[in-house]
Design an enzyme around this catalytic site. Sequence first.
Site, PDB file in Angstrom:
ATOM      1  N   GLU A 229       0.796  -1.155   0.052  1.00 52.53           N
ATOM      2  CA  GLU A 229       0.050   0.020   0.012  1.00 52.53           C
ATOM      3  C   GLU A 229       0.948   1.249   0.118  1.00 52.53           C
ATOM      4  O   GLU A 229       1.676   1.510   0.907  1.00 52.53           O
ATOM      5  CB  GLU A 229      -1.012   0.191   1.411  1.00 52.53           C
ATOM      6  CG  GLU A 229      -1.903   1.223   1.438  1.00 52.53           C
ATOM      7  CD  GLU A 229      -2.364   1.406   2.720  1.00 52.53           C
ATOM      8  OE1 GLU A 229      -2.275   2.621   3.238  1.00 52.53           O
ATOM      9  OE2 GLU A 229      -2.794   0.399   3.227  1.00 52.53           O
ATOM     10  N   CYS A 266      -3.222   7.436   5.125  1.00 55.78           N
ATOM     11  CA  CYS A 266      -3.425   7.130   3.728  1.00 55.78           C
ATOM     12  C   CYS A 266      -4.446   7.332   3.022  1.00 55.78           C
ATOM     13  O   CYS A 266      -4.691   7.336   1.678  1.00 55.78           O
ATOM     14  CB  CYS A 266      -2.883   5.345   3.815  1.00 55.78           C
ATOM     15  SG  CYS A 266      -4.001   4.397   4.685  1.00 55.78           S
TER      16      CYS A 266
END
Length: 486
Positions: A229, A266
Amino acid sequence: MTDRIALATDLDTAAADARRAFAATVASTAADRAAWLRAVADELDAHRDELVAIADEESHLGQVRLNGEVARTTAQLRLFADAVLEGSYLEATIDHPNPAATPPLPDLRRILRPLGPVAVFSASNFPFAFSVAGGDTASALAAGCPVIVKGHSAHPRLSLRTAELVAGALAAAGAPDGIFSHVTGRETGVALVQHPEVRAVGFTGSLHGGRALFDLANGRPDPIPFYGELSAVNPVLITQAALDARADELATGLAGSFTLGVGQFCTNPGVVFVPAGSGFAERVAAAVGAAPAAVPMLTDGIADAFAGAVGSLAARDGVRVVGGSAEQHAGSGSAIVLATDAATVIADTDALYTECFGPSTLVVEYDSVDQALEAIAKVGGSLTGSVHAEPGEDVSAIVAVLSEVAGRVLFGGWPTGVAVSWSQQHGGPWPSTTTIHTSVGVTAIRRFLRPVAYQSAPESALPDELKESNPLGIPRRVDGRLVLPA
């Protein structure tokens, strides 16, 4: 147990131990693995006060946030324990023989089985939930894969103490030696991805660092899956009707979202599309206020990178600073609101869609929804895409574009905050993640499993999950039909 963790700082030893442990974990029962996971959760809960105190000293995230993160971490460990016992994650499938089929069908039985030892890289911004005992570790252990965790340099004492507790809990619960190890250091992390005993990697971090490790994983003589990620700007589109109905509410919501945790999420809403002439950027700036953040960012390196990123963004032609200052001071994490228009974004997407990991957002004014969607289509992959509209508005075209660029589409909410559940999807097209899989929720376990089919196997050679009597009572697909336990 401390000696055991110290021994694991030798990567070759940790890898050899993990390979030996895999012989036991691959043969373990669902009940075994569920017990291991629950033992880890119980141990972390029992030491919550100690862990939170260490985490607060190292991360500056505050005890309220960190207590909540421990609760999330232990809850997801227990969720994976439940999922292992429920059994549907295995995708057990049985086709009985049919000699009349074309071509003839033999007895075929298929199941997902663990890959082998897994490397997990801790994240800087979630010292519990995406760290030593976080979702990657939990899902790998649930799958039956031993784990070697590379601790993050942003919270070294917390990583080591958490590792000691995890290792102790697993040993006390009867897990095999070598099922869990903890290593540190940048060079060790590089070697970990390349180690021949490692069969998959879970990573949460920067685009630059993740891409380098991704390339190493794929450049091995035996390439392995790298579940990274990496980077996301998480576009938001607000319609005129939504602004007319609740502009102040939306401004306050956005301000709270992109400054949460000093912007070190994020899922930060990094680019927000609003109708031209709305004055929305000014509303957001007013909601944020001019005061600098009350707590520093996670590390000086992150703060410096944020200052450089927002400084470069503010210097682009057509971009203006609406709130805050582009001259960030290392460690301060002061919030900044920038603004531009959709035409500028379309002409300069590579520069304007760069993730600024910290408390900033770029408000983009559009002349029409079609123009906004043209710009959003160029955003690349993101973890989330959000739309704020009023009831009755046709948002089908907006949803279609957001679904192309994001792994999770939100209606009327803000993307910071990721629930841990069966249906969660935390992943999206490149560069948000390197694969189609999720790193949050029950289906994160799928990353560490591979399918194996057994053809015309005697009953004694089959795993219990595929035996005709279904002794474990798990959901299975039999001759094309889903069969649920009675």
